[in-house]
Scaffold this motif. Structure first.
Motif, PDB file in Angstrom:
ATOM      1  N   GLY A 156       0.694  -1.242  -0.072  1.00 27.79           N
ATOM      2  CA  GLY A 156       0.097   0.174   0.374  1.00 27.79           C
ATOM      3  C   GLY A 156       1.411   1.643   0.351  1.00 27.79           C
ATOM      4  N   HIS A 157       1.875   1.581   1.289  1.00 34.10           N
ATOM      5  CA  HIS A 157       2.633   2.213   1.156  1.00 34.10           C
ATOM      6  C   HIS A 157       3.336   2.585  -0.134  1.00 34.10           C
ATOM      7  N   GLY A 158       4.394   1.336  -0.894  1.00 29.95           N
ATOM      8  CA  GLY A 158       4.687   1.093  -2.625  1.00 29.95           C
ATOM      9  C   GLY A 158       3.667   2.225  -3.357  1.00 29.95           C
ATOM     10  N   ILE A 159       2.912   1.599  -2.777  1.00 28.19           N
ATOM     11  CA  ILE A 159       1.312   2.476  -4.360  1.00 28.19           C
ATOM     12  C   ILE A 159       1.348   3.983  -4.886  1.00 28.19           C
ATOM     13  N   CYS A 160       1.189   4.527  -3.150  1.00 25.45           N
ATOM     14  CA  CYS A 160       1.173   6.032  -3.187  1.00 25.45           C
ATOM     15  C   CYS A 160       2.147   6.228  -2.831  1.00 25.45           C
ATOM     16  N   THR A 161       3.364   5.879  -2.432  1.00 27.02           N
ATOM     17  CA  THR A 161       4.559   6.602  -3.226  1.00 27.02           C
ATOM     18  C   THR A 161       4.487   6.889  -4.779  1.00 27.02           C
ATOM     19  N   ALA A 162       4.718   5.837  -4.729  1.00 30.14           N
ATOM     20  CA  ALA A 162       4.523   5.775  -6.577  1.00 30.14           C
ATOM     21  C   ALA A 162       3.893   6.656  -7.068  1.00 30.14           C
ATOM     22  N   ILE A 163       2.899   6.610  -6.887  1.00 33.33           N
ATOM     23  CA  ILE A 163       1.592   7.957  -7.327  1.00 33.33           C
ATOM     24  C   ILE A 163       1.707   8.977  -7.623  1.00 33.33           C
ATOM     25  N   ALA A 164       2.169   9.239  -6.214  1.00 35.98           N
ATOM     26  CA  ALA A 164       3.159  10.687  -5.231  1.00 35.98           C
ATOM     27  C   ALA A 164       3.981  11.247  -7.056  1.00 35.98           C
ATOM     28  N   VAL A 165       4.881  10.170  -6.331  1.00 33.44           N
ATOM     29  CA  VAL A 165       6.805  10.493  -7.346  1.00 33.44           C
ATOM     30  C   VAL A 165       6.212  10.685  -8.559  1.00 33.44           C
ATOM     31  N   VAL A 166       5.504   9.874  -9.586  1.00 35.86           N
ATOM     32  CA  VAL A 166       4.881  10.054 -10.833  1.00 35.86           C
ATOM     33  C   VAL A 166       4.252  11.127 -11.122  1.00 35.86           C
ATOM     34  N   GLY A 167       3.287  10.654 -10.619  1.00 28.40           N
ATOM     35  CA  GLY A 167       1.746  11.647 -10.835  1.00 28.40           C
ATOM     36  C   GLY A 167       0.882  12.339  -9.912  1.00 28.40           C
ATOM     37  N   GLY A 168       1.729  12.737  -9.106  1.00 27.17           N
ATOM     38  CA  GLY A 168       1.466  13.138  -7.919  1.00 27.17           C
ATOM     39  C   GLY A 168       0.691  14.887  -7.868  1.00 27.17           C
ATOM     40  N   ARG A 169       1.383  15.101  -9.334  1.00 23.69           N
ATOM     41  CA  ARG A 169       0.357  16.791 -10.005  1.00 23.69           C
ATOM     42  C   ARG A 169      -1.084  16.146 -10.121  1.00 23.69           C
ATOM     43  N   LEU A 170      -1.501  15.260 -10.350  1.00 26.60           N
ATOM     44  CA  LEU A 170      -2.710  15.021 -10.987  1.00 26.60           C
ATOM     45  C   LEU A 170      -3.198  14.043 -10.259  1.00 26.60           C
ATOM     46  N   ILE A 171      -3.253  13.419  -9.786  1.00 29.58           N
ATOM     47  CA  ILE A 171      -4.168  12.979  -8.217  1.00 29.58           C
ATOM     48  C   ILE A 171      -4.176  14.168  -7.512  1.00 29.58           C
ATOM     49  N   ALA A 172      -3.303  15.188  -7.113  1.00 30.34           N
ATOM     50  CA  ALA A 172      -4.011  16.047  -5.855  1.00 30.34           C
ATOM     51  C   ALA A 172      -4.189  17.006  -6.818  1.00 30.34           C
ATOM     52  N   GLY A 173      -4.854  17.217  -8.000  1.00 31.73           N
ATOM     53  CA  GLY A 173      -5.408  18.137  -8.616  1.00 31.73           C
ATOM     54  C   GLY A 173      -6.586  17.566  -8.613  1.00 31.73           C
ATOM     55  N   ARG A 174      -7.157  16.601  -8.120  1.00 29.61           N
ATOM     56  CA  ARG A 174      -8.350  16.020  -9.443  1.00 29.61           C
ATOM     57  C   ARG A 174      -9.057  14.738  -8.006  1.00 29.61           C
ATOM     58  N   ILE A 175      -8.424  14.576  -6.764  1.00 27.43           N
ATOM     59  CA  ILE A 175      -8.528  14.418  -5.591  1.00 27.43           C
ATOM     60  C   ILE A 175      -8.601  15.180  -4.422  1.00 27.43           C
ATOM     61  N   SER A 176      -9.380  15.544  -3.357  1.00 27.73           N
ATOM     62  CA  SER A 176      -9.493  16.423  -2.691  1.00 27.73           C
ATOM     63  C   SER A 176      -8.959  15.791  -1.595  1.00 27.73           C
TER      64      SER A 176
END
Length: 200
Positions: A156-176
């Motif tokens: 779970g940590h690996g998935i979240c960290t990968a999302i943050a590192v690779v596509g964090g900007r897109l996720i952070a902009g769409r999910i509050s």
């Protein structure tokens, strides 16, 4: 073991998306090598998970009925706390806390690989210490298979960290942060209900 793995995976994945460590990894990855940031953050999260599971195993020496009801109470408490926090949040994602944390560090542009790894490790480890996911991992490990919880939480940590590192900007902009916090609160309450149902 599969149940413990699934519980650890779901709990960490939902709780960590949009959390402080998520944004710390995102912010560091903007400036430094994504591989180095991922490695440093994951090393801290793996260390924290192992510590939490070991603490959970010590707690598991208590009578099982105590642990079972303590877990239910903690899950309900965390669930209600997160739902309350979500109700108080604005709809927009708020990254100010993590940005302020990163801004406190005076980083030079020419950082060594070891320096980036250490920075990512220390920032993440300190942000996770005493965090709700650490306490939840301790609780899960006390009443479930420790290997399953460890593997699920690390994935779970690996998935979240990968999302943050690779596509964090897109996720952070769409999910509050509010939405993520509310989902985390509901997940804790579901765990409480499942634990109570199993005992009945």
């Amino acid at each position: 073991m599969l149940q413990a793995f699934t519980a650890g995976l779901l709990l960490i994945t939902v709780s960590e998306l949009g959390d402080k460590t998520f944004f710390i990894a995102f912010i560091l990855a903007i400036k430094y090598s994504r591989k180095l940031v991922f490695s440093g953050v994951m090393a801290a999260l793996v260390a924290m998970t192992v510590i939490s599971v070991l603490v959970g195993q010590v707690v598991s020496l208590l009578p099982r009925s105590y642990i079972h009801y303590a877990a239910i109470i903690l899950f309900i408490g965390f669930g209600l706390k997160l739902l309350h926090e979500a109700s108080q949040m604005p709809n927009k994602s708020d990254r100010n806390e993590a940005q302020a944390t990163a801004a406190l560090l005076d980083r030079s542009q020419n950082r060594t690989s070891i320096g980036v790894l250490i920075e990512a490790f220390v920032l993440t480890f300190l942000a996770e210490w005493g965090d709700r996911t650490q306490i939840a991992t301790i609780t899960l490990a006390a009443s479930n298979n420790s290997l399953g919880v460890t593997a699920g939480a690390i994935l779970g940590h690996g998935i979240c960290t990968a999302i943050a590192v690779v596509g964090g900007r897109l996720i952070a902009g769409r999910i509050s942060e509010r939405t993520v916090t509310a989902i985390g609160g509901c997940l804790f309450l579901i765990f409480a209900a499942v634990s109570l149902f199993e005992n009945i």
